[in-house]
Scaffold this active site. Structure first.
Site, PDB file in Angstrom:
ATOM      1  N   ARG A 176      46.751   9.770 -12.082  1.00 31.68           N
ATOM      2  CA  ARG A 176      46.686  11.006 -11.284  1.00 31.68           C
ATOM      3  C   ARG A 176      47.944  11.858 -11.436  1.00 31.68           C
ATOM      4  O   ARG A 176      47.869  13.083 -11.467  1.00 31.68           O
ATOM      5  CB  ARG A 176      46.421  10.670  -9.823  1.00 31.68           C
ATOM      6  CG  ARG A 176      46.028  11.895  -9.010  1.00 31.68           C
ATOM      7  CD  ARG A 176      45.545  11.526  -7.621  1.00 31.68           C
ATOM      8  NE  ARG A 176      46.582  10.858  -6.850  1.00 31.68           N
ATOM      9  CZ  ARG A 176      46.395  10.312  -5.653  1.00 31.68           C
ATOM     10  NH1 ARG A 176      45.198  10.354  -5.096  1.00 31.68           N
ATOM     11  NH2 ARG A 176      47.376   9.732  -5.006  1.00 31.68           N
ATOM     12  N   LYS A 185      48.131  16.498  -7.052  1.00 34.49           N
ATOM     13  CA  LYS A 185      49.036  16.164  -5.944  1.00 34.49           C
ATOM     14  C   LYS A 185      50.349  16.913  -6.157  1.00 34.49           C
ATOM     15  O   LYS A 185      51.383  16.330  -6.508  1.00 34.49           O
ATOM     16  CB  LYS A 185      49.241  14.644  -5.878  1.00 34.49           C
ATOM     17  CG  LYS A 185      49.683  14.172  -4.498  1.00 34.49           C
ATOM     18  CD  LYS A 185      49.490  12.682  -4.339  1.00 34.49           C
ATOM     19  CE  LYS A 185      50.167  12.144  -3.113  1.00 34.49           C
ATOM     20  NZ  LYS A 185      49.684  12.707  -1.843  1.00 34.49           N
ATOM     21  N   GLU A 223      38.800  18.140   3.255  1.00 31.21           N
ATOM     22  CA  GLU A 223      39.576  16.937   3.534  1.00 31.21           C
ATOM     23  C   GLU A 223      40.543  17.199   4.678  1.00 31.21           C
ATOM     24  O   GLU A 223      40.638  18.311   5.207  1.00 31.21           O
ATOM     25  CB  GLU A 223      40.324  16.456   2.286  1.00 31.21           C
ATOM     26  CG  GLU A 223      41.327  17.429   1.735  1.00 31.21           C
ATOM     27  CD  GLU A 223      42.104  16.838   0.556  1.00 31.21           C
ATOM     28  OE1 GLU A 223      42.430  15.639   0.578  1.00 31.21           O
ATOM     29  OE2 GLU A 223      42.400  17.597  -0.386  1.00 31.21           O
TER      30      GLU A 223
HETATM   31  N1  PLP Z   1      44.301  13.949   0.402  1.00 33.55           N
HETATM   32  C1  PLP Z   1      45.571  14.373   0.531  1.00 33.55           C
HETATM   33  C2  PLP Z   1      45.815  15.815   0.746  1.00 33.55           C
HETATM   34  C3  PLP Z   1      46.634  13.450   0.447  1.00 33.55           C
HETATM   35  O1  PLP Z   1      47.899  13.846   0.576  1.00 33.55           O
HETATM   36  C4  PLP Z   1      46.343  12.087   0.223  1.00 33.55           C
HETATM   37  C5  PLP Z   1      47.420  11.120   0.053  1.00 33.55           C
HETATM   38  O2  PLP Z   1      47.766  10.739  -1.005  1.00 33.55           O
HETATM   39  C6  PLP Z   1      45.009  11.695   0.109  1.00 33.55           C
HETATM   40  C7  PLP Z   1      44.013  12.643   0.202  1.00 33.55           C
HETATM   41  C8  PLP Z   1      44.654  10.262  -0.121  1.00 33.55           C
HETATM   42  O3  PLP Z   1      44.840   9.879  -1.458  1.00 33.55           O
HETATM   43  P1  PLP Z   1      45.160   8.376  -1.808  1.00 33.55           P
HETATM   44  O4  PLP Z   1      44.054   7.564  -1.217  1.00 33.55           O
HETATM   45  O5  PLP Z   1      45.153   8.339  -3.294  1.00 33.55           O
HETATM   46  O6  PLP Z   1      46.469   8.078  -1.213  1.00 33.55           O
HETATM   47  C1  COI Z   2      49.946   9.503   0.758  1.00 28.97           C
HETATM   48  O1  COI Z   2      49.067   9.011   1.476  1.00 28.97           O
HETATM   49  O2  COI Z   2      50.489   8.847  -0.143  1.00 28.97           O
HETATM   50  C2  COI Z   2      50.390  10.884   0.905  1.00 28.97           C
HETATM   51  O3  COI Z   2      51.027  11.385   0.018  1.00 28.97           O
HETATM   52  C3  COI Z   2      50.105  11.631   2.140  1.00 28.97           C
HETATM   53  C4  COI Z   2      51.327  12.313   2.649  1.00 28.97           C
HETATM   54  C5  COI Z   2      50.937  13.389   3.565  1.00 28.97           C
HETATM   55  C6  COI Z   2      52.259  11.340   3.300  1.00 28.97           C
END
Ligand code: PLP
Ligand code: COI
Length: 340
Positions: A83, A185, A221
């Site tokens: 990612r 991200k 989301e």
């Molecule tokens: N959506 C957003 C905006 C986030 O910051 C995060 C955190 O990483 C997620 C979703 C969840 O992604 P993940 O499950 O890969 O941590």
């Molecule tokens: C994560 O879950 O890793 C994120 O980056 C979310 C963040 C808002 C702390």
């Protein structure tokens, strides 16, 4: 197990503390150097760095977990490596070889072993890799050099209370544009969310729910996590959209809901005017883990799902399965766990 740092593990929140070592690697003249562990938590970069002016940066979030027998393990770190490289492509930054990414994470976790919370505390070691454009540059264009850095902090729950219901409010603002960078991200998405997050917190909500930026009719989301709902006929549903972050936790839950819990699953549109289709709802992500959603405020209506105080049975099962795998109590699907 090495000696643990002197920390009140049971009462950790999600806030920064300086741990002993971080990793830094530089990309210059077309290639990455080997990288090294350093103790200083300050980065010294040119005032003309693109990361500072034009938001040329992206980051990741993953965790290390202490198992019952004291070992340490990572959850799906190669997915984070993939990612961050999608973010790098989108913002014209050099990719990080996946093995280099995972090796850097392993080095940082091993060097900071004393900060990996003990099994049973519920706390984890949160790892934050970042890739930033640096060097002298003032026109809008990609940086001449890049830094890849990884640091870590011991954390407790991102939302206060952890596995207790949190209320969210639908934001009037967007975090991403229809063909923008919502799926990467990158810091810009979070900068765009700060004001609505501030308003949500001021009104007593845990975070915002964002709607699709084109029509404002579909749930995208949460500002810090993906959304899921459980329908009245036990289907695990999560929004499909090109402008949400493809959550690694969400894709893990889609698999676990189907293969471990026997639920039907689908990624599809979730209409904000049709919240009645769900008996339970939650937010999922690395930091959020699984956070049950008590209710959602949308305009002048407040919709409660299962309960504002109790966690629904499907959400509980999903949480126990996900955490069981992450902490090494349940057998994982092949390739999901990397032992430190
Ligand atoms: N959506 C957003 C905006 C986030 O910051 C995060 C955190 O990483 C997620 C979703 C969840 O992604 P993940 O499950 O890969 O941590
Ligand atoms: C994560 O879950 O890793 C994120 O980056 C979310 C963040 C808002 C702390």
């Amino acid at each position: 197990m090495s000696k643990l740092a002197n920390i009140d593990w049971d009462n950790l929140g999600f806030s920064y503390i300086k741990t002993d070592f971080r990793y830094v690697s530089t990309w210059k003249d077309g290639k990455w150097d080997n990288g090294q562990l350093v103790t200083d938590n300050k980065l010294s970069i040119s005032e003309a760095s693109t990361a500072l002016h034009y938001g040329q940066q992206c980051f990741e979030g993953l965790k290390a977990y202490r198992t019952k027998n004291g070992d340490i393990q990572l959850f799906r770190p190669y997915e984070n490596a993939k990612r961050i490289n999608l973010g790098a492509q989108r913002l014209l930054m050099p990719e990080i070889p996946e093995d280099k990414f995972v090796e850097a994470v392993l080095q940082v976790v091993r060097a900071n072993e004393a900060y990996v919370p003990p099994y049973g505390s519920g706390a984890t070691l949160y790892i934050r890799p970042l890739l930033i454009g640096v060097g002298d540059n003032i026109g809008v264009g990609p940086a001449p050099e890049y830094l890849f850095s990884v640091f870590c902090i011991p954390v407790g729950p991102y939302f206060k209370g952890g596995m207790t219901p949190v209320n969210f409010i639908v934001s009037d603002f967007d975090r991403a544009a229809p063909y923008g960078t919502g799926a990467a991200k990158v810091g810009g998405n979070y900068a765009a969310s700060l004001y609505s997050y501030h308003l949500a917190k001021k009104s007593g909500f845990g975070d915002c729910i964002y709607l699709d930026p084109l029509t404002h009719t579909r749930i995208e989301e949460v500002g810090s996590a993906n959304f899921f709902g459980i329908t009245w006929d036990d289907e695990f549903i999560t929004p499909k959209s090109p402008s949400i972050l493809p959550s690694i936790t969400k894709y893990s839950l889609l698999y676990l809901a189907e293969e471990y819990l026997g639920l039907k699953v689908a990624e599809r549109d979730v209409l904000i005017d049709n919240l009645n289709e769900f008996k339970e709802a939650g937010a999922c992500g690395t930091a959020a883990v699984i956070t049950p959603i008590g209710g959602i405020q949308y305009k002048d209506k407040f919709h409660v799902f299962h309960s504002e105080t109790e966690v629904g049975p499907n959400t509980t099962k999903l949480y126990n399965t996900l955490c069981g795998i992450q902490f090494g109590d349940l057998e994982e699907p092949a390739g999901w766990i990397v032992r430190v």
